[in-house]
Design an enzyme around this catalytic site. Structure first.
Site, short mmCIF file in Angstrom:
data_model
loop_
_atom_site.label_atom_id
_atom_site.label_comp_id
_atom_site.label_asym_id
_atom_site.label_seq_id
_atom_site.Cartn_x
_atom_site.Cartn_y
_atom_site.Cartn_z
CD GLU A 45 12.23 -10.62 -4.24
OE1 GLU A 45 13.10 -10.17 -5.00
OE2 GLU A 45 11.08 -10.90 -4.61
CE LYS A 116 14.47 -11.01 -8.25
NZ LYS A 116 13.42 -10.12 -7.68
CB CYS A 152 11.19 -13.27 -6.82
SG CYS A 152 9.50 -12.65 -7.14
CB SER A 178 4.58 -12.71 -6.30
OG SER A 178 3.74 -12.71 -7.44
CE LYS A 184 2.02 -11.85 -10.13
NZ LYS A 184 2.68 -10.63 -9.59
N GLY A 298 -24.22 8.93 -0.86
CA GLY A 298 -25.40 8.15 -1.18
C GLY A 298 -25.24 7.37 -2.46
CB ILE A 300 -22.42 2.57 -6.28
CG1 ILE A 300 -22.17 1.07 -6.04
CG2 ILE A 300 -21.60 3.11 -7.44
CD1 ILE A 300 -22.71 0.19 -7.15
#
Length: 558
Positions: A45, A116, A152, A178, A184, A298, A300
């Site tokens: 698209e 569209k 789409c 998309s 999904k 240091g 996560i």
């Protein structure tokens, strides 16, 4: 009338606004399809403008540039008599109205145009703002085959496909833009299967690939036979041009005739991680940054951000900076260094203690008689932000922020401190998913990753209690519920839009739920000032979830 059609799927990675560059990609894909013996090429698209172009299409000069590019494509394709037709997708003016359109170009001429019909106007989509809705589209005759060309959103509900099928469409060729959301991919296949079953005709689905601001298009284009079985499947997260041959059987139903490629489509944590990598890589490269700079704590979040950055860009384009304060533990310093070593990156240390002392001295008179509190903690975070922005200004590297969705939901972040920067790969990831992705990356080498194989995040970073280290012995859970509790409550509030009463009924403590609700509402002003980041969930902060900052709704029971 022909009983065979060679259809090329051109899954490309355009850049929004780069009409010349996109034109060249369209032409290169057309040449590749021609060499593969294709009769027609299907693009994703709005490939010529890039998707979504947003308000760019409201500029007359932009629309003129698109028309000039179409003329150039027509001129180029006219030179090769054996070349395929194109289903070229672009914004297009017709009788003073602007449409999201597909142009059938054959032998260098525009044969017909389809617009569209269903314009999405929810979540990240805002097409009614910039496009007019086309009429219910009629099929197109191409070399004796009747084609349906829905775009789409036209296939997400049954009526456009039903209209085309009733008008005689034998094959549906569907351009798509998309963007990725977790899980999904299966939804797309199921939805297209529904349309195939209803129309009794095959459907070829071409999706864009690449990052565009907060959106990541994961590709994964595919074609389903008239009986609903898989005919062809392109890879996810990579551009490709693939031609497959489609044949009309004696029963009048079309199917893929050859052993076309059927690439596996990743899911779960694999798909999420590759989305983060592609989103960051394209944001950095398409915007011309030489690399990124990351503050390594240091902890996560910065460790995962660094791992994604190295996988996206390579270690030579990732600059890591440790900025210790008097409250930074020796463990954190060791963990940051070990993580950098595992990723193959250097790391530098810039002590913020002098900055803290300078601010204490400058503000001493203004703060006289007041005890130290969160103000001094925020000064530390903002000192770090100042350092990272100074490095960015001096060397050009974009600051990559490291906050996650759990923190951004409840405001557990400092404006102009750890929130400052140009992009965030963890913005739409809850903290529990951050932990899961760290474990996953240590056990897996992602496809296309530029980082090292094996463990890249020290186990101690994953197992130790999270802490901002802005005061002695600080832990996140001093201020927040445990992350597994917090994330479930937030998921119900944000993705589920459930009430306090519903969430309490699901098993959570009422006082905790009310507190989280208040924190979520009060932090809206911070989120409005946060950098963009990769969209992963159906309700990412920003255009997916739009709440007022000034908000008097206080009915927390129903």
């Amino acid at each position: 009338m022909t009983n065979m059609l060679a259809i090329a799927i051109a899954q490309l990675n355009p850049i929004v606004g780069d009409v010349t560059g996109n034109r060249d990609k369209v032409v290169a894909a057309w040449e590749s399809a021609a060499d593969q013996g294709a009769d027609i090429v299907l693009y994703s698209e709005l490939v010529l403008s890039g998707y979504p172009p947003e308000d760019l299409v409201m500029k007359p000069a932009f629309m003129r540039h698109l028309r000039d590019a179409v003329d150039a494509i027509c001129a180029h394709t006219a030179k090769r008599a054996d070349g395929p037709a194109l289903l070229l997708t672009t914004p297009w003016d017709i009788d003073g109205h602007r449409y999201n359109a597909v142009l059938l170009i054959d032998q260098g001429k525009i044969v017909t145009v389809r617009a569209k019909h269903d314009l999405p106007n929810y979540g990240v989509f805002d097409e009614k703002r910039v496009f007019a809705a086309g009429p219910l589209p009629q099929p197109v005759s191409f070399r004796g085959v009747t084609l349906g060309l829905p775009i789409c959103e036209d296939v997400w509900t049954p009526h456009v496909v039903a209209h085309l099928a009733n008008a005689g469409a034998e094959i549906f060729l569907v351009p798509n833009g998309s963007p990725f959301e977790a899980d999904k991919g299966g939804l797309r296949r199921a939805l297209i299967s529904d349309r195939v079953r209803e129309s009794k005709a095959p459907m070829i689905y071409c999706n864009e690939v690449g990052g565009q601001d907060e959106l990541v298009f994961d590709g994964g284009s595919f074609g389903l036979n008239g009986d609903g079985s898989l005919g062809v499947a392109l890879p996810c997260f990579d551009a490709a041009v693939v031609t497959s041959n489609w044949v009309k059987g004696d029963d009048g139903v079309w199917a893929c005739a050859d052993d076309a490629p059927k690439a596996d489509h990743p899911d779960g944590l694999d798909a999420i991680y590759q989305t983060l990598v592609l989103g960051l890589r394209d944001y950095v490269n398409k915007n011309g940054f030489p690399g990124v700079v990351i503050g390594m704590s240091g902890g996560i979040d910065s460790a995962l951000s660094a791992a994604v950055a190295v996988d996206a860009l390579g270690s030579d384009r990732v600059r890591l900076v440790m900025m210790p304060s008097p409250y930074t533990s020796a463990d954190s310093l060791e963990d940051a260094q070990l993580c950098a070593d595992m990723l193959g990156c250097g790391i530098e240390s810039i002590n913020i203690g002098p900055a803290m002392g300078a601010f204490d001295q400058m503000l001493g008179a203004a703060f006289a008689g007041r005890d130290a509190d969160i103000t001094e903690e925020n000064i530390q975070a903002r000192s770090r932000g100042m350092i990272l922005m100074a490095i960015s200004n001096k060397f050009g590297h974009m600051v990559l922020t490291t906050g996650n969705k759990s923190e951004m939901s409840v405001g557990y972040a400092t404006l102009y401190g750890d929130m400052c920067g140009g992009y965030s790969v963890l913005k739409d990831l809850y903290k529990t998913t951050v932990f899961d992705l760290c474990r996953w990356r240590n056990d897996h080498m992602p496809a296309g990753a530029m980082g090292p194989d094996g463990m890249v995040i020290p186990d101690r970073i994953i197992t130790k209690p999270p802490s901002a280290e802005l005061r002695p012995d600080q832990k996140d859970e001093d201020s927040l519920p445990p992350y597994d509790v917090l994330d479930d409550i937030l998921h119900q509030m944000i993705e589920g839009e459930r009430s306090v009463r519903d969430i309490v009924d699901s098993g959570h403590d009422e006082a905790t739920v009310r507190r989280v609700w208040r924190l979520l509402d009060r932090a809206e002003y911070k989120r409005r000032q946060a950098p963009p980041g990769v969209k992963i969930t159906p309700r990412a902060f920003g255009r997916d979830r739009r709440y007022p900052i000034t908000n008097g709704f206080t009915n927390l029971v129903t």
